[in-house]
Design a protein around this motif. Structure first.
Motif, mmCIF file in Angstrom:
data_model
loop_
_atom_site.group_PDB
_atom_site.id
_atom_site.type_symbol
_atom_site.label_atom_id
_atom_site.label_comp_id
_atom_site.label_asym_id
_atom_site.label_seq_id
_atom_site.Cartn_x
_atom_site.Cartn_y
_atom_site.Cartn_z
ATOM 1 N N GLU A 1 0.826 -1.209 0.000
ATOM 2 C CA GLU A 1 0.000 0.000 0.000
ATOM 3 C C GLU A 1 0.859 1.256 0.000
ATOM 4 O O GLU A 1 0.521 2.250 -0.663
ATOM 5 C CB GLU A 1 -0.937 -0.002 1.211
ATOM 6 N N GLU A 2 1.962 1.238 0.731
ATOM 7 C CA GLU A 2 2.848 2.410 0.755
ATOM 8 C C GLU A 2 3.517 2.611 -0.598
ATOM 9 O O GLU A 2 3.648 3.749 -1.068
ATOM 10 C CB GLU A 2 3.903 2.247 1.852
ATOM 11 N N GLN A 3 3.934 1.518 -1.239
ATOM 12 C CA GLN A 3 4.567 1.638 -2.549
ATOM 13 C C GLN A 3 3.589 2.175 -3.594
ATOM 14 O O GLN A 3 3.946 3.014 -4.431
ATOM 15 C CB GLN A 3 5.108 0.269 -2.993
ATOM 16 N N VAL A 4 2.341 1.708 -3.533
ATOM 17 C CA VAL A 4 1.323 2.187 -4.473
ATOM 18 C C VAL A 4 1.041 3.668 -4.245
ATOM 19 O O VAL A 4 0.916 4.451 -5.193
ATOM 20 C CB VAL A 4 0.027 1.362 -4.337
ATOM 21 N N ALA A 5 0.932 4.060 -2.968
ATOM 22 C CA ALA A 5 0.685 5.466 -2.643
ATOM 23 C C ALA A 5 1.853 6.340 -3.080
ATOM 24 O O ALA A 5 1.653 7.464 -3.567
ATOM 25 C CB ALA A 5 0.437 5.622 -1.144
ATOM 26 N N MET A 6 3.074 5.852 -2.930
ATOM 27 C CA MET A 6 4.247 6.609 -3.367
ATOM 28 C C MET A 6 4.249 6.775 -4.885
ATOM 29 O O MET A 6 4.532 7.866 -5.403
ATOM 30 C CB MET A 6 5.523 5.887 -2.916
ATOM 31 N N LEU A 7 3.897 5.711 -5.604
ATOM 32 C CA LEU A 7 3.823 5.792 -7.065
ATOM 33 C C LEU A 7 2.753 6.790 -7.492
ATOM 34 O O LEU A 7 2.969 7.591 -8.414
ATOM 35 C CB LEU A 7 3.524 4.408 -7.644
ATOM 36 N N ASP A 8 1.617 6.763 -6.814
ATOM 37 C CA ASP A 8 0.540 7.711 -7.114
ATOM 38 C C ASP A 8 1.014 9.139 -6.895
ATOM 39 O O ASP A 8 0.727 10.034 -7.711
ATOM 40 C CB ASP A 8 -0.668 7.401 -6.226
ATOM 41 N N TYR A 9 1.751 9.375 -5.828
ATOM 42 C CA TYR A 9 2.270 10.710 -5.529
ATOM 43 C C TYR A 9 3.255 11.167 -6.611
ATOM 44 O O TYR A 9 3.215 12.317 -7.064
ATOM 45 C CB TYR A 9 2.949 10.714 -4.159
ATOM 46 N N ILE A 10 4.118 10.269 -7.031
ATOM 47 C CA ILE A 10 5.111 10.605 -8.058
ATOM 48 C C ILE A 10 4.427 10.966 -9.372
ATOM 49 O O ILE A 10 4.801 11.935 -10.046
ATOM 50 C CB ILE A 10 6.104 9.437 -8.254
ATOM 51 N N VAL A 11 3.411 10.179 -9.736
ATOM 52 C CA VAL A 11 2.682 10.452 -10.981
ATOM 53 C C VAL A 11 2.018 11.835 -10.905
ATOM 54 O O VAL A 11 2.076 12.622 -11.859
ATOM 55 C CB VAL A 11 1.622 9.357 -11.237
ATOM 56 N N LYS A 12 1.378 12.134 -9.776
ATOM 57 C CA LYS A 12 0.715 13.428 -9.609
ATOM 58 C C LYS A 12 1.731 14.574 -9.633
ATOM 59 O O LYS A 12 1.470 15.638 -10.219
ATOM 60 C CB LYS A 12 -0.077 13.451 -8.299
ATOM 61 N N ALA A 13 2.873 14.365 -8.986
ATOM 62 C CA ALA A 13 3.902 15.404 -8.959
ATOM 63 C C ALA A 13 4.444 15.667 -10.359
ATOM 64 O O ALA A 13 4.637 16.821 -10.766
ATOM 65 C CB ALA A 13 5.031 14.994 -8.016
ATOM 66 N N ASN A 14 4.692 14.599 -11.119
ATOM 67 C CA ASN A 14 5.198 14.758 -12.478
ATOM 68 C C ASN A 14 4.156 15.406 -13.384
ATOM 69 O O ASN A 14 4.491 16.230 -14.242
ATOM 70 C CB ASN A 14 5.609 13.396 -13.049
ATOM 71 N N PHE A 15 2.890 15.029 -13.205
ATOM 72 C CA PHE A 15 1.825 15.615 -14.021
ATOM 73 C C PHE A 15 1.688 17.106 -13.720
ATOM 74 O O PHE A 15 1.517 17.925 -14.623
ATOM 75 C CB PHE A 15 0.507 14.890 -13.739
ATOM 76 N N LYS A 16 1.777 17.466 -12.443
ATOM 77 C CA LYS A 16 1.693 18.870 -12.067
ATOM 78 C C LYS A 16 2.859 19.654 -12.660
ATOM 79 O O LYS A 16 2.681 20.786 -13.161
ATOM 80 C CB LYS A 16 1.691 19.007 -10.542
ATOM 81 N N ALA A 17 4.057 19.057 -12.620
ATOM 82 C CA ALA A 17 5.226 19.716 -13.195
ATOM 83 C C ALA A 17 5.062 19.885 -14.701
ATOM 84 O O ALA A 17 5.450 20.914 -15.271
ATOM 85 C CB ALA A 17 6.480 18.911 -12.879
ATOM 86 N N LEU A 18 4.482 18.881 -15.359
ATOM 87 C CA LEU A 18 4.256 18.960 -16.796
ATOM 88 C C LEU A 18 3.285 20.081 -17.140
ATOM 89 O O LEU A 18 3.498 20.837 -18.092
ATOM 90 C CB LEU A 18 3.707 17.617 -17.305
ATOM 91 N N LEU A 19 2.207 20.203 -16.356
ATOM 92 C CA LEU A 19 1.233 21.260 -16.610
ATOM 93 C C LEU A 19 1.860 22.643 -16.403
ATOM 94 O O LEU A 19 1.574 23.587 -17.153
ATOM 95 C CB LEU A 19 0.019 21.088 -15.699
ATOM 96 N N LYS A 20 2.694 22.770 -15.374
ATOM 97 C CA LYS A 20 3.356 24.056 -15.133
ATOM 98 C C LYS A 20 4.267 24.409 -16.300
ATOM 99 O O LYS A 20 4.308 25.557 -16.764
ATOM 100 C CB LYS A 20 4.160 24.001 -13.828
ATOM 101 N N TRP A 21 5.016 23.418 -16.770
ATOM 102 C CA TRP A 21 5.909 23.660 -17.904
ATOM 103 C C TRP A 21 5.104 24.026 -19.138
ATOM 104 O O TRP A 21 5.453 24.961 -19.871
ATOM 105 C CB TRP A 21 6.745 22.413 -18.155
ATOM 106 N N GLY A 22 4.009 23.296 -19.366
ATOM 107 C CA GLY A 22 3.170 23.587 -20.517
ATOM 108 C C GLY A 22 2.552 24.973 -20.443
ATOM 109 O O GLY A 22 2.406 25.662 -21.451
ATOM 110 N N ALA A 23 2.182 25.371 -19.219
ATOM 111 C CA ALA A 23 1.597 26.694 -19.045
ATOM 112 C C ALA A 23 2.603 27.791 -19.368
ATOM 113 O O ALA A 23 2.258 28.821 -19.955
ATOM 114 C CB ALA A 23 1.076 26.850 -17.621
ATOM 115 N N ARG A 24 3.861 27.567 -18.969
ATOM 116 C CA ARG A 24 4.892 28.558 -19.278
ATOM 117 C C ARG A 24 5.144 28.648 -20.781
ATOM 118 O O ARG A 24 5.378 29.735 -21.308
ATOM 119 C CB ARG A 24 6.190 28.202 -18.555
ATOM 120 N N VAL A 25 5.089 27.490 -21.471
ATOM 121 C CA VAL A 25 5.371 27.461 -22.901
ATOM 122 C C VAL A 25 4.232 28.057 -23.712
ATOM 123 O O VAL A 25 4.440 28.811 -24.653
ATOM 124 C CB VAL A 25 5.645 26.007 -23.363
ATOM 125 N N THR A 26 2.989 27.704 -23.324
ATOM 126 C CA THR A 26 1.834 28.086 -24.135
ATOM 127 C C THR A 26 1.037 29.258 -23.576
ATOM 128 O O THR A 26 0.251 29.866 -24.289
ATOM 129 C CB THR A 26 0.878 26.897 -24.278
#
Length: 241
Positions: free
Chosen positions: A200-225
Motif C-alpha cells: 500500500e505504501e509503494q502504491v501510494a508513493m507511485l501515485d504521488y510521483i505520478v501526480k507530482a510529475n503531471f503537475k510539473a508537466l502542466l506548469k511547464w506547458g503553461a509557461r510554454v503556451t
C-alpha cells in the motif's frame, strides 16, 4: 491558430476533468508523510474551516498554535498519513501518536506498554469519499505491525466523522460531558499484514510521483503556451511561505 502542443495540453486537461466527473469516488491512496511534508500539513490545517479545526483539535486553535503543532510533530516517534489530490493538496491527514499507556484515559484496556492515539482531519471538499475511513484503516494496520494492540481516539461527541469511523470499526465508545473516548483492540500482525502495508505504501508513493510529475508537466506547458496562467491555487499559504 493554436499550435499542436497547445491543443494537446487542452485535450489533456479536458480528459483529466472528464475522468474526475465520471468517477465520483476515486481511489484513495494513503501515503506516509515525512518531515519534508510539514509545509503541506500546515496548508491543510490552516485551510480547515473553523468548525472543522475545532473538531480536529478539540478547541479553537489560533493559526500560531496550529503552526506550533505542525512544527512539533515528532516523526521519529509518531506516524502521519496523508491523502493527496491531483494538485498535491492534502485532502485528509491522520496523525498516529504513540504514548505510554499510563498517559491515556484507557490505561486499563491493554497490557502493552504503549497505546496509539489517532486524530484525523478531512477537508470539506473530500467529505463522503471515504478518506477518513481509509486513513483509519491504514493507521490500524500500522498499529498491528508495530505490536500495539490498542488504538485510541479522543474527541468531542459532536465530531460526527470520528464517531462514524469509530462505530464502523466496532470501537468501544465511552461518552462523558460532551467528549468521547473510543478504543479498538488490534489483532497481532502476521506476514500478510506486513506485506500488505508495504504494498500500500509503494502504491501510494507511485501515485504521488505520478501526480507530482503531471503537475510539473502542466506548469511547464503553461509557461510554454500561456494556457492556465490565470488559474492560480487559491489555497491560503501558510504564514511566512
Amino acid at each position: 491558430m493554436s499550435n499542436p502542443f497547445s491543443r494537446w495540453m487542452q485535450r489533456l486537461r479536458g480528459a483529466s476533468a472528464a475522468a474526475g466527473e465520471r468517477h465520483e469516488k476515486p481511489h484513495v491512496f494513503v501515503k506516509e508523510l515525512s518531515p519534508r511534508s510539514r509545509r503541506h500539513l500546515l496548508r491543510h490545517f490552516l485551510a480547515l474551516e473553523e468548525k472543522d479545526r475545532l473538531l480536529r483539535f478539540g478547541s479553537k486553535l489560533s493559526d500560531e498554535m496550529v503552526t506550533r503543532y505542525v512544527e512539533g510533530i515528532n516523526f521519529e516517534r509518531d506516524t502521519v498519513f496523508g491523502v493527496y489530490d491531483r494538485r498535491l493538496r492534502l485532502l485528509g491527514v491522520g496523525h498516529l501518536a504513540f504514548a505510554p499507556k499510563e498517559s491515556t484515559r484507557i490505561s486499563g484496556a491493554t497490557i502493552k506498554p504503549v497505546v496509539a492515539e489517532f486524530g484525523v482531519s478531512v477537508t470539506a471538499a473530500a467529505r463522503g469519499l471515504g478518506v477518513g475511513t481509509r486513513l483509519f484503516m491504514r493507521a490500524s494496520m500500522r498499529c498491528r505491525n508495530a505490536d500495539v494492540d490498542t488504538l485510541y481516539m479522543h474527541c468531542l461527541s459532536s465530531n460526527k466523522v470520528m464517531m462514524h469511523i469509530a462505530k464502523k470499526a466496532g470501537m468501544e465508545i465511552h461518552r462523558d460531558y460532551g467528549e468521547a473516548d473510543a478504543y479498538l483492540k488490534i489483532k497481532p500482525a502476521n506476514s500478510a499484514t506486513v506485506f500488505q502495508e508495504a504494498v500500500e505504501e509503494q502504491v501510494a508513493m507511485l501515485d504521488y510521483i505520478v501526480k507530482a510529475n503531471f503537475k510539473a508537466l502542466l506548469k511547464w506547458g503553461a509557461r510554454v503556451t500561456g494556457i492556465g496562467n490565470d488559474k492560480k491555487d487559491r489555497t491560503p499559504p501558510p504564514p511566512g511561505a
